[in-house]
Design an enzyme around this catalytic site. Structure first.
Site, PDB file in Angstrom:
ATOM      1  N   HIS A  25       0.429  -1.383  -0.093  1.00 25.58           N
ATOM      2  CA  HIS A  25      -0.212  -0.252   0.139  1.00 25.58           C
ATOM      3  C   HIS A  25       0.687   1.263  -0.007  1.00 25.58           C
ATOM      4  O   HIS A  25       2.380   1.063   0.425  1.00 25.58           O
ATOM      5  CB  HIS A  25      -1.670   0.320   0.996  1.00 25.58           C
ATOM      6  CG  HIS A  25      -1.261  -1.386   0.791  1.00 25.58           C
ATOM      7  ND1 HIS A  25      -2.818  -1.052   0.206  1.00 25.58           N
ATOM      8  CD2 HIS A  25      -2.146  -2.079   2.435  1.00 25.58           C
ATOM      9  CE1 HIS A  25      -3.332  -2.600   0.112  1.00 25.58           C
ATOM     10  NE2 HIS A  25      -3.826  -2.648   1.696  1.00 25.58           N
ATOM     11  N   SER A  26       0.470   2.344  -0.217  1.00 29.52           N
ATOM     12  CA  SER A  26       1.323   3.688  -0.331  1.00 29.52           C
ATOM     13  C   SER A  26       1.322   3.744   0.868  1.00 29.52           C
ATOM     14  O   SER A  26       3.310   4.457   1.144  1.00 29.52           O
ATOM     15  CB  SER A  26      -0.053   4.652  -0.814  1.00 29.52           C
ATOM     16  OG  SER A  26      -0.883   5.201  -0.189  1.00 29.52           O
ATOM     17  N   GLU A  27       1.179   3.502   2.014  1.00 30.52           N
ATOM     18  CA  GLU A  27       1.509   3.154   3.610  1.00 30.52           C
ATOM     19  C   GLU A  27       1.477   2.180   4.665  1.00 30.52           C
ATOM     20  O   GLU A  27      -0.234   1.595   4.265  1.00 30.52           O
ATOM     21  CB  GLU A  27       1.282   4.778   4.559  1.00 30.52           C
ATOM     22  CG  GLU A  27       2.127   5.864   4.135  1.00 30.52           C
ATOM     23  CD  GLU A  27       1.466   6.536   2.897  1.00 30.52           C
ATOM     24  OE1 GLU A  27       3.311   7.597   2.546  1.00 30.52           O
ATOM     25  OE2 GLU A  27       1.268   6.632   2.216  1.00 30.52           O
ATOM     26  N   THR A  28       1.395   1.721   4.772  1.00 34.83           N
ATOM     27  CA  THR A  28       1.488   0.868   5.989  1.00 34.83           C
ATOM     28  C   THR A  28       2.023   2.362   7.456  1.00 34.83           C
ATOM     29  O   THR A  28       3.491   2.418   8.119  1.00 34.83           O
ATOM     30  CB  THR A  28       2.358  -0.110   5.861  1.00 34.83           C
ATOM     31  OG1 THR A  28       1.985  -1.137   4.772  1.00 34.83           O
ATOM     32  CG2 THR A  28       2.051  -1.215   7.197  1.00 34.83           C
TER      33      THR A  28
END
Length: 264
Positions: free
Chosen positions: A42-45
């Site tokens: 994902h774009s961020e975790t």
């Protein structure tokens, strides 16, 4: 450990911006967190560490490539998981690389987030920018992390097919393009898209941290503190913003897509 995927800034599955949320039971190394973020893709975790008595939760954010200083949609996702699982209620404080961030669960089901506001400063147009965008900037500015480019219209934003790889030559995390909404009577005041190849994210679906810059920029232009921004990525999403210098409140809904147990 429990791990989740949450779609942020949407009340519909498979829209908005997905973030992974990992509820850490014990400290893990930076390399381990970066590896898990790369695995999640994902774009961020978001990594949440337990709250000790009298102290906030810890919160860190990793893209598949790097740790970042501020992330809105993954903060929303983390707060959503704490509220929806019953782990927290009322105001939640997170200790982050951008200071203490506070969230609240609103009566309409939205989660509000108290974030820093970054009014961008006008800069000369970088030489590569018009060609890389395939459009002529109306105005170019910079915040502490990103370059902001106002373009002529919402339709220009929608039609944009930039050379994203060219943005890697810029000394910035990302390029955010924006324009006034074509019809503000629809409830949308401004639109944007966000390209962050230097953070390993070619185009981010819905970017909370970008609205730390978009909120004061458009509030100053419109003379209105409370606005709604729409990010015109293929997934799409909206962020409600209220600018009160030197902070901005970002709010929106979130929905859990799946949850599971981490075995490593």
């Amino acid at each position: 450990m429990r791990i989740f995927t949450v779609d942020s800034f949407t009340d519909r599955p498979f829209k908005g911006n997905p973030a992974a949320v990992c509820l850490l039971e014990s400290p893990r190394s930076d390399d381990w967190m970066q590896s898990l973020a790369r695995e999640m893709r994902h774009s961020e975790t978001a990594f949440v560490t337990p709250r000790e008595e009298g102290h906030p939760y810890g919160l860190r954010w990793f893209t598949p490539a790097v740790e970042v200083d501020l992330c809105g949609h993954a903060t929303l996702a983390a707060a959503h998981i704490l509220y929806s699982t019953g782990a927290a209620s009322g105001a939640i404080e997170f200790s982050t690389r951008s200071g203490i961030l506070t969230t609240k669960l609103l009566d309409n089901g939205f989660i509000s987030m108290d974030f820093p506001a970054y009014l961008p400063t006008e800069i000369p147009t970088p030489a590569i920018l018009p060609e890389a965008l395939g459009a002529t900037p109306e105005w170019v500015g910079a915040g502490p992390m990103d370059i902001l480019v106002e373009l002529k219209s919402e339709q220009v934003i929608r039609d944009l097919t930039p050379d994203i790889e060219a943005f890697t030559t810029l000394d910035a995390r990302a390029v955010c393009v924006t324009a006034p909404a074509a019809d503000r009577s629809t409830g949308i005041d401004y639109v944007s898209r966000f390209f962050a190849p230097n953070a390993g994210v070619p185009e981010d679906p819905v970017t909370g941290s970008a609205h730390c810059m978009l909120s004061p920029y458009w509030s100053t232009k419109f003379g209105e503190n409370t606005l709604v921004g729409a990010q015109l990525s293929p997934r799409g999403g909206t962020i409600h913003t209220t600018y009160t210098h030197p902070r901005t409140t970002l709010s929106g809904p979130a929905i859990t897509i799946w949850s599971g147990d981490l075995h490593v």
